[in-house]
Design an enzyme around this catalytic site. Structure first.
Site, PDB file in Angstrom:
ATOM      1  N   ARG A 499     -25.741 -13.836 -23.231  1.00 53.04           N
ATOM      2  CA  ARG A 499     -26.667 -13.503 -22.146  1.00 53.04           C
ATOM      3  C   ARG A 499     -25.917 -12.878 -20.958  1.00 53.04           C
ATOM      4  O   ARG A 499     -24.717 -12.615 -21.025  1.00 53.04           O
ATOM      5  CB  ARG A 499     -27.434 -14.749 -21.712  1.00 53.04           C
ATOM      6  CG  ARG A 499     -26.598 -15.779 -21.011  1.00 53.04           C
ATOM      7  CD  ARG A 499     -27.470 -16.917 -20.477  1.00 53.04           C
ATOM      8  NE  ARG A 499     -26.663 -17.955 -19.884  1.00 53.04           N
ATOM      9  CZ  ARG A 499     -26.781 -19.243 -20.166  1.00 53.04           C
ATOM     10  NH1 ARG A 499     -27.663 -19.664 -21.060  1.00 53.04           N
ATOM     11  NH2 ARG A 499     -26.016 -20.130 -19.564  1.00 53.04           N
ATOM     12  N   GLU A 501     -24.183 -13.542 -18.608  1.00 57.60           N
ATOM     13  CA  GLU A 501     -23.278 -14.455 -17.931  1.00 57.60           C
ATOM     14  C   GLU A 501     -21.856 -14.139 -18.378  1.00 57.60           C
ATOM     15  O   GLU A 501     -21.168 -13.376 -17.750  1.00 57.60           O
ATOM     16  CB  GLU A 501     -23.684 -15.911 -18.155  1.00 57.60           C
ATOM     17  CG  GLU A 501     -23.739 -16.607 -16.822  1.00 57.60           C
ATOM     18  CD  GLU A 501     -24.545 -17.878 -16.765  1.00 57.60           C
ATOM     19  OE1 GLU A 501     -24.076 -18.806 -16.134  1.00 57.60           O
ATOM     20  OE2 GLU A 501     -25.657 -17.939 -17.345  1.00 57.60           O
ATOM     21  N   ASP A 508     -16.752 -25.596 -17.850  1.00 58.17           N
ATOM     22  CA  ASP A 508     -16.756 -25.513 -19.301  1.00 58.17           C
ATOM     23  C   ASP A 508     -15.320 -25.484 -19.820  1.00 58.17           C
ATOM     24  O   ASP A 508     -14.967 -26.164 -20.779  1.00 58.17           O
ATOM     25  CB  ASP A 508     -17.487 -24.239 -19.769  1.00 58.17           C
ATOM     26  CG  ASP A 508     -18.859 -24.073 -19.130  1.00 58.17           C
ATOM     27  OD1 ASP A 508     -18.989 -24.279 -17.917  1.00 58.17           O
ATOM     28  OD2 ASP A 508     -19.808 -23.711 -19.857  1.00 58.17           O
ATOM     29  N   GLU A 794     -25.931 -24.713 -26.156  1.00 59.03           N
ATOM     30  CA  GLU A 794     -25.891 -25.154 -24.762  1.00 59.03           C
ATOM     31  C   GLU A 794     -26.666 -26.461 -24.581  1.00 59.03           C
ATOM     32  O   GLU A 794     -26.284 -27.326 -23.814  1.00 59.03           O
ATOM     33  CB  GLU A 794     -26.511 -24.066 -23.871  1.00 59.03           C
ATOM     34  CG  GLU A 794     -26.429 -24.356 -22.395  1.00 59.03           C
ATOM     35  CD  GLU A 794     -26.795 -23.146 -21.553  1.00 59.03           C
ATOM     36  OE1 GLU A 794     -27.477 -22.237 -22.100  1.00 59.03           O
ATOM     37  OE2 GLU A 794     -26.405 -23.087 -20.381  1.00 59.03           O
TER      38      GLU A 794
HETATM   39  C1  BGC Z   1     -23.358 -21.686 -17.485  1.00 52.06           C
HETATM   40  C2  BGC Z   1     -22.604 -22.985 -17.669  1.00 52.06           C
HETATM   41  C3  BGC Z   1     -21.981 -23.240 -16.345  1.00 52.06           C
HETATM   42  C4  BGC Z   1     -23.121 -23.553 -15.457  1.00 52.06           C
HETATM   43  C5  BGC Z   1     -22.815 -24.093 -14.123  1.00 52.06           C
HETATM   44  C6  BGC Z   1     -24.495 -22.015 -16.585  1.00 52.06           C
HETATM   45  O1  BGC Z   1     -25.399 -21.011 -16.409  1.00 52.06           O
HETATM   46  O2  BGC Z   1     -23.741 -21.120 -18.659  1.00 52.06           O
HETATM   47  O3  BGC Z   1     -21.990 -23.202 -18.807  1.00 52.06           O
HETATM   48  O4  BGC Z   1     -20.932 -24.146 -16.314  1.00 52.06           O
HETATM   49  O5  BGC Z   1     -24.022 -22.492 -15.363  1.00 52.06           O
HETATM   50  O6  BGC Z   1     -23.416 -25.268 -14.107  1.00 52.06           O
END
Ligand code: BGC
Length: 945
Positions: A499, A501, A508, A794
């Site tokens: 996506r 991001e 993570d 996720e």
């Molecule tokens: C990401 C996560 C990240 C988080 C922050 C999300 O949108 O995909 O993996 O750590 O935002 O809380």
């Protein structure tokens, strides 16, 4: 404890049968085989094997010379370490003559064994010095501003610039090196052939601070006479779309570092007569555009093959109508350095598993595996036929491609045919997608098996781990973990590959780094990313939410549980590989982070409720994606504070910094004291002042309320040694009670899921850890597998067979490794491979045997191996009625303590010999284990109960 130096049978017939003494192999420099480096004192390593058991190195000798011929003791002209006492086989710093740019260094090593016998010399290996310093770069940054050609309201995707230059070389060329970098992405070719096989070069950095370059040996690609240098550029991380900026309506959505991608290249040719010539990027090059009409990491590529400029990258092309490139100014403070990580590459190809027609000439191809990469298209048709490829991780129940979860990432590739009767093959160069399914529109013929090929891309981190059991769900889970790691270790550790991001989320990364190191050699991968982390550190000392950190959203700053990646990742690399250089290089930054925590805690060594109410979201992300009442983020921040202090104290000791060691030991103690005084009641139960959070507005899931009494709190407290050893039992019983109340189901999020199983195992609740691990009910790892996952999701229920998709438009990645952090327990507990000294110089083998009576849903056979920097460790166990067989391999130059689970009347055979009564004496036993201390070799242990 006794040492067992029993003669052991050598089951593996190895090539070493005839070799004498210790045999060094797998010679590496800066974690790589034959690399180019700009590290002035590069570190060398080797792996030892021996035909004998119980072997260790007592001394080594390294020779480094400027030619293979000179690699003898008397003529090694760069370095002769002499016989150097010690066991180390890694992190050996080159300490010879200063090395200049371009120097090729050949080296070999030999080792003395425990009897003082010298082994044979290794085969020679080499490394080469890159361009040491910016002054070595003679070329300019050149590019072509095509921004005005970008169209489209939402996606402004301009065409990719093409650059070329012809030049002549004389007869008698001996050697040629090509150094290339770009702000943006480049692909470079010589006489039409791509230089190297890396993808997405030169990688993502904070381009204002540094950019990396690649070095190619192009000696055999050049010929006397005319040659053509050519490069295509793309926008990439430098000038393209990044992260969720579009989604969150940030005023800037692309071109975070610059608008025009630019190239800098230098070809250096050496002739047999010693003369040298250098060809560089400058205004004499020619620039244009071509078939690559749109090119963006998140949004994909559009290629119109009709616009191909035939032969543009070869000699003889008429470029008289091409423009002169623009020359762009450099930033004085920007460093240009050798790419330190493993290259991003196509690491595997995948065949299509099935293809289905969807009507209207649309087909869905299933690649059988969720991965990060691209597809190669192979088609025949008329000029102008337009093929559109869309990528998705999942299908709707009716067979349509599901792309909602990509949010604003267009993830679409378009190929327009030129109409070659022989067929056409195309693959994008500067984008990638996270997907399992491809929707193909516009084919004029029915597709065949060959129409698409999946090309898996990722940082080429060598596989070091294996994990297999007789439980199909567990095997699939392990496969899912490794695939998800591969899909997200793409130059930087990303959250997800599909996506809008794909950024280096620090939370993570920190929860997963230990797991990652069991699967793959991530030493050089983190050598690169830890620099990104330090480059991204804020003035006030906080590490960012993601690194590198472009300004994707005004409110993004830092968060407890995320920012600690700046300490936890270097620590893990130190532990796994014995790497103290990363600690030294980053020490000032890490100390600055600890100062930041001290300042934020206002001298109280604690973060009370609402201590982080000034950041967005309030308190940070906390136990992201947990269930039920929230664990106070400030309590977790306090835990991390103590934990980081411990890691800092240990790292300070590792680099001989006694003062800081004392400082951080003290900090750890004070934070613990403060936590106990504030967050723990007299019964050892975690508590918080939930009223302080009001209605929770502004906090992640704040409306659910807050309590200190959560699985996440106890799991972390045990894992991070927050509570006194004497109180662990109490904490463990609260934890098991909470689990019981919850039907033996986890309620943990990103920060709680990792320590949960290790904390249960550490407090004698291995059976419960197994229960959670083997569960197939929501929420669990097995639940995803039951619902058809080929990767880690996720959310546990990102998709269910019954309910389909619940969260698509929000956050629903099917390739998100955070929950894959259970891998740490799989290797560290189920297989029981436990490092006790950095680099696995010493380790324990203490497998936790799965509970009986689970039949096919349990585990009766497990085998795991890890190739450490000291060689390959194997831990295997096999349980049959009344009998447990263990098989352990301890690599040369390491020591292990094998913990054999025994009951009172157990009889133990070691390599066929009964361990005598003496061996089983009480002093050698802890409560449930017979402990054997062994040197290198292979051990079969049979326990009969
Ligand atoms: C990401 C996560 C990240 C988080 C922050 C999300 O949108 O995909 O993996 O750590 O935002 O809380």
């Amino acid at each position: 404890m006794k040492k067992y130096m029993l003669p052991v049978m050598l089951v593996l017939g190895t090539i070493l049968a005839n070799a004498k003494g210790l045999v060094p192999g797998y010679l590496r420099c800066e974690y790589k085989v034959s690399p180019v480096t700009d590290v002035l004192h590069p570190r060398l390593s080797w792996e030892l094997t021996s035909a004998e058991n119980n072997q260790v190195q007592t001394a080594y000798q390294v020779l480094v010379a400027s030619s293979v011929e000179k690699l003898t003791e008397s003529s090694a002209d760069l370095w002769n370490s002499g016989k150097t006492a010690g066991r180390s086989t890694a992190q050996i710093e080159y300490a010879g003559k200063p090395l200049a740019s371009r120097k090729v260094c050949y080296w070999k090593v030999r080792s003395w064994d425990k009897n003082g016998a010298a082994g044979e010399w290794s085969k020679p290996s080499q490394w080469e010095m890159g361009l040491l310093g910016k002054s070595e770069w003679k070329g300019e940054w050149i590019g072509l501003d095509l921004d005005h050609l970008g169209k489209g309201k939402v996606y402004h995707l301009p065409p990719a610039p093409y650059l070329r230059k012809e030049f002549t070389i004389r007869n008698g060329m001996k050697k040629a090196r090509l150094y290339v970098t770009a702000l943006g992405l480049y692909e470079f070719s010589i006489n039409g052939k791509k230089a190297g096989d890396a993808f997405l070069t030169p990688g993502w950095t904070d381009y204002d601070k540094r950019v990396y370059y690649q070095t190619y040996d192009v000696t055999t690609d050049l010929k006397a006479g005319k040659n053509a240098l050519a490069s295509q550029l793309s926008y990439g991380w430098y000038a393209g779309y990044l992260g969720y900026s579009l989604l969150v309506k940030n005023p800037v959505v692309r071109a975070f570092y610059g608008k025009v991608p630019v190239l800098k290249a230098q070809l250096e040719v050496e002739y047999a007569d010693g003369k040298k010539e250098t060809f560089v990027t400058d205004q004499s090059w020619k620039a244009s555009q071509g078939a690559l009409l749109e090119s963006d990491l998140l949004n994909g590529e559009t290629y119109d093959a009709r616009l191909e400029q035939n032969g543009w990258n070869r000699v003889g092309f008429d470029d008289s109508r091409w423009k002169s490139p623009q020359v762009f100014a450099d930033k004085a403070e920007r460093k240009i350095q050798v790419y330190p990580g493993p290259p991003v590459k196509i690491t595997q190809t995948l065949k299509v598993v099935s293809r289905k027609e969807r009507g209207n000439g649309t087909y869905i191809f299933d690649m059988g595996q969720n991965f990060a990469g691209i597809v190669r298209l192979n088609v025949k048709g008329r000029a102008g036929d337009t093929i559109r490829l869309r990528f998705g991780e999942k299908l709707y129940p009716d067979g349509r491609l599901m792309t909602e979860n990509l949010r604003m990432a267009r993830a679409t590739d378009t190929y327009i045919l030129k109409g070659d009767p022989a067929g056409e093959t195309w693959e994008p160069k500067f984008t990638f997608h996270g997907f399992q399914y491809v929707e193909v529109k516009g084919l004029s013929n029915a597709p065949t098996e060959e129409t698409l090929t999946g090309l898996v891309i990722g940082s080429d981190t060598p596989k070091v781990g294996t994990f297999e059991t007789d439980n199909a769900m567990v095997n699939q889970l392990y496969s899912n973990i490794d695939w998800t790691q591969r899909a997200n270790y793409v130059d930087i550790p990303t959250d997800c590959p599909q996506r809008d991001e794909r950024i280096g989320w620090t939370g993570d990364a920190q929860v997963y780094v230990k797991s990652a190191a069991f699967n793959r050699d991530v030493a050089s991968f983190f050598t690169k990313w830890v620099v990104d982390l330090n480059d991204g550190q804020y003035e006030n000392g906080a590490y960012p939410l993601y690194a590198p950190r472009p300004n994707l959203r005004k409110t993004d700053t830092f968060s407890p549980g995320w920012m600690e990646a700046g300490i936890i990742c270097p620590y893990q690399i130190y532990r796994t590989y014995g790497d103290t250089r990363m600690i030294r290089d980053g020490w000032a930054d890490m100390v600055q982070f600890m100062d930041f925590l001290d300042v934020r805690s206002k001298g109280g060594y604690l973060f009370k409720e609402n201590a982080f109410a000034d950041i967005d979201p309030k308190g940070g992300f906390g136990d992201w994606l947990s269930f039920g009442k929230k664990t106070p983020p400030d309590m977790l921040a306090s835990f991390y504070y103590a934990y980081c202090a411990d890691l800092m104290a240990e790292m300070a000791a590792a680099i001989g910094n006694a003062k800081d060691q004392q400082r951080f030991t003290e900090t750890g103690r004070k934070v613990r004291e403060a936590i106990r005084a504030h967050y723990v009641d007299p019964q050892g139960r975690f508590k918080c002042d939930d009223k302080a959070y009001g209605n929770g507005a502004g906090y992640v899931d704040g409306s659910l309320g807050f309590t200190g009494h959560t699985q996440t709190a106890y799991a972390n407290a045990i894992y991070m040694n927050i509570i006194a050893p004497s109180d662990r039992g109490t904490a463990a019983s609260y934890l098991t009670d909470l689990l019981k109340e919850n039907g033996d189901k986890l309620a943990t999020g990103f920060l709680g899921a990792k320590p949960l199983l290790p904390a249960l195992s550490a407090t004698g609740h291995s059976d419960l850890a197994y229960k959670l691990f083997l569960s197939k009910e929501f929420p669990s790892w097995g639940f995803e597998v039951e619902n058809g996952s080929t990767s880690i999701w996720e959310r546990w229920d990102s998709f269910t067979k019954e309910g389909g998709f619940k969260y698509n438009a929000a956050m629903n990645s099917f390739s998100h490794y955070a929950f894959g952090a259970v891998c740490e327990w799989m290797f560290g507990n189920a297989a029981g491979i436990i490092m006790t000294k950095p680099g696995f110089e010493t380790f324990d083998i203490r497998p936790e045997i799965a509970p009986d009576g689970m039949g096919k849903d349990g585990i009766s056979h497990l085998k795991a191996s890890v190739r450490t920097i000291n060689g390959t460790i194997v831990s295997e166990w096999n349980k049959t009625d009344g009998k447990l067989a263990m098989h352990v391999i301890v690599p040369v130059n390491t020591y292990a303590r094998i913990h054999v689970p025994v009951s009172k009347d157990a009889k133990v055979l070691l390599n066929g010999q009964v361990l005598s009564g003496e061996v089983l004496s009480a002093a050698d036993k802890d409560e449930r284990h017979q402990v054997l201390e062994v040197g290198s070799g292979e051990y079969e242990l049979i326990v009969t109960y």
